[in-house]
Design a protein around this motif. Structure first.
Motif, PDB file in Angstrom:
ATOM      1  N   THR A 133       0.856  -1.181   0.000  1.00  0.00           N
ATOM      2  CA  THR A 133       0.000   0.000   0.000  1.00  0.00           C
ATOM      3  C   THR A 133       0.891   1.230   0.000  1.00  0.00           C
ATOM      4  O   THR A 133       1.903   1.269   0.702  1.00  0.00           O
ATOM      5  CB  THR A 133      -0.961   0.021   1.212  1.00  0.00           C
ATOM      6  N   ASP A 134       0.542   2.198  -0.814  1.00  0.00           N
ATOM      7  CA  ASP A 134       1.285   3.456  -0.809  1.00  0.00           C
ATOM      8  C   ASP A 134       0.401   4.607  -0.346  1.00  0.00           C
ATOM      9  O   ASP A 134       0.796   5.767  -0.402  1.00  0.00           O
ATOM     10  CB  ASP A 134       1.896   3.759  -2.179  1.00  0.00           C
ATOM     11  N   ASP A 135      -0.808   4.271   0.127  1.00  0.00           N
ATOM     12  CA  ASP A 135      -1.740   5.310   0.579  1.00  0.00           C
ATOM     13  C   ASP A 135      -2.246   5.025   1.999  1.00  0.00           C
ATOM     14  O   ASP A 135      -3.388   5.285   2.320  1.00  0.00           O
ATOM     15  CB  ASP A 135      -2.900   5.463  -0.403  1.00  0.00           C
ATOM     16  N   HIS A 136      -1.376   4.477   2.818  1.00  0.00           N
ATOM     17  CA  HIS A 136      -1.639   4.224   4.235  1.00  0.00           C
ATOM     18  C   HIS A 136      -2.902   3.403   4.447  1.00  0.00           C
ATOM     19  O   HIS A 136      -3.837   3.810   5.117  1.00  0.00           O
ATOM     20  CB  HIS A 136      -1.687   5.534   5.027  1.00  0.00           C
ATOM     21  N   TYR A 137      -2.917   2.221   3.843  1.00  0.00           N
ATOM     22  CA  TYR A 137      -3.935   1.192   4.052  1.00  0.00           C
ATOM     23  C   TYR A 137      -5.277   1.438   3.363  1.00  0.00           C
ATOM     24  O   TYR A 137      -6.236   0.725   3.630  1.00  0.00           O
ATOM     25  CB  TYR A 137      -4.201   0.951   5.554  1.00  0.00           C
ATOM     26  N   ARG A 138      -5.368   2.415   2.470  1.00  0.00           N
ATOM     27  CA  ARG A 138      -6.650   2.607   1.751  1.00  0.00           C
ATOM     28  C   ARG A 138      -6.809   1.557   0.662  1.00  0.00           C
ATOM     29  O   ARG A 138      -7.894   1.037   0.445  1.00  0.00           O
ATOM     30  CB  ARG A 138      -6.729   4.006   1.162  1.00  0.00           C
ATOM     31  N   THR A 139      -5.728   1.283  -0.075  1.00  0.00           N
ATOM     32  CA  THR A 139      -5.772   0.268  -1.126  1.00  0.00           C
ATOM     33  C   THR A 139      -4.534  -0.610  -1.009  1.00  0.00           C
ATOM     34  O   THR A 139      -3.503  -0.187  -0.477  1.00  0.00           O
ATOM     35  CB  THR A 139      -5.812   0.894  -2.531  1.00  0.00           C
ATOM     36  N   PHE A 140      -4.650  -1.820  -1.509  1.00  0.00           N
ATOM     37  CA  PHE A 140      -3.553  -2.783  -1.448  1.00  0.00           C
ATOM     38  C   PHE A 140      -3.386  -3.453  -2.806  1.00  0.00           C
ATOM     39  O   PHE A 140      -4.360  -3.684  -3.507  1.00  0.00           O
ATOM     40  CB  PHE A 140      -3.846  -3.870  -0.405  1.00  0.00           C
ATOM     41  N   ARG A 141      -2.147  -3.779  -3.122  1.00  0.00           N
ATOM     42  CA  ARG A 141      -1.848  -4.562  -4.327  1.00  0.00           C
ATOM     43  C   ARG A 141      -1.097  -5.801  -3.889  1.00  0.00           C
ATOM     44  O   ARG A 141      -0.071  -5.718  -3.213  1.00  0.00           O
ATOM     45  CB  ARG A 141      -1.007  -3.750  -5.305  1.00  0.00           C
ATOM     46  N   GLN A 142      -1.606  -6.950  -4.261  1.00  0.00           N
ATOM     47  CA  GLN A 142      -0.957  -8.206  -3.919  1.00  0.00           C
ATOM     48  C   GLN A 142       0.199  -8.451  -4.875  1.00  0.00           C
ATOM     49  O   GLN A 142       0.130  -8.106  -6.062  1.00  0.00           O
ATOM     50  CB  GLN A 142      -1.961  -9.355  -4.000  1.00  0.00           C
TER      51      GLN A 142
END
Length: 147
Positions: A133-142
């Motif tokens: 995540t690069d937006d502090h846990y808003r979105t994630f990429r596996q």
């Protein structure tokens, strides 16, 4: 004037609610986990090799992620005391797992003198699954780690 205060407060709350809705996530790129925790198809971009670690990483990861992954694999030492702590997944943006399954690690951001927003979340001990995540846990990429 006293009777105007509730109306003014209501107007401010309505405007805040409208503005809050404008910041809701739009379409989520492939390879991410939607805010509701639903994993989308994992079509990863072409991998790149991180120079210092020899690990092939997806192109969406910043170069500093290679250092973090190397530290995770070796068990530290970590620069930030929060690294390695259990990630709670309170917003359920990752698949539901038992407490203690996920752990978080800082991915340094050049030029910042604090942790910043970038993290790698691992699942399992030892890690079996990785999210960025690069937006502090808003979105994630596996992503996968190959050695």
């Amino acid at each position: 004037m006293r009777s105007m205060k509730p109306l003014l407060l209501l107007a401010v709350l309505a405007i805040a609610a409208l503005l809050w809705g404008r910041h809701s996530p739009g379409p989520t790129p492939e390879g991410t986990v939607a805010p509701q925790g639903t994993a989308l198809p994992q079509h990863a971009p072409p991998p790149r090799t991180a120079g210092t670690s020899g690990t092939t990483l997806p192109s969406f990861l910043p170069p500093e992620a290679a250092d973090t992954l190397r530290l995770i694999a070796s068990g530290g030492p970590f620069q930030h005391r929060q690294d390695g702590v259990v990630f709670q997944n309170r917003e359920s943006r990752l698949p539901s797992m038992p407490e203690g399954y996920y752990h978080e690690y800082t991915v340094d951001t050049p030029g910042l003198d604090y942790r910043g927003a970038r993290r790698i979340i691992t699942g399992g001990t030892p890690p079996q699954i990785y999210y960025y995540t690069d937006d502090h846990y808003r979105t994630f990429r596996q992503f996968e780690v190959s050695r």
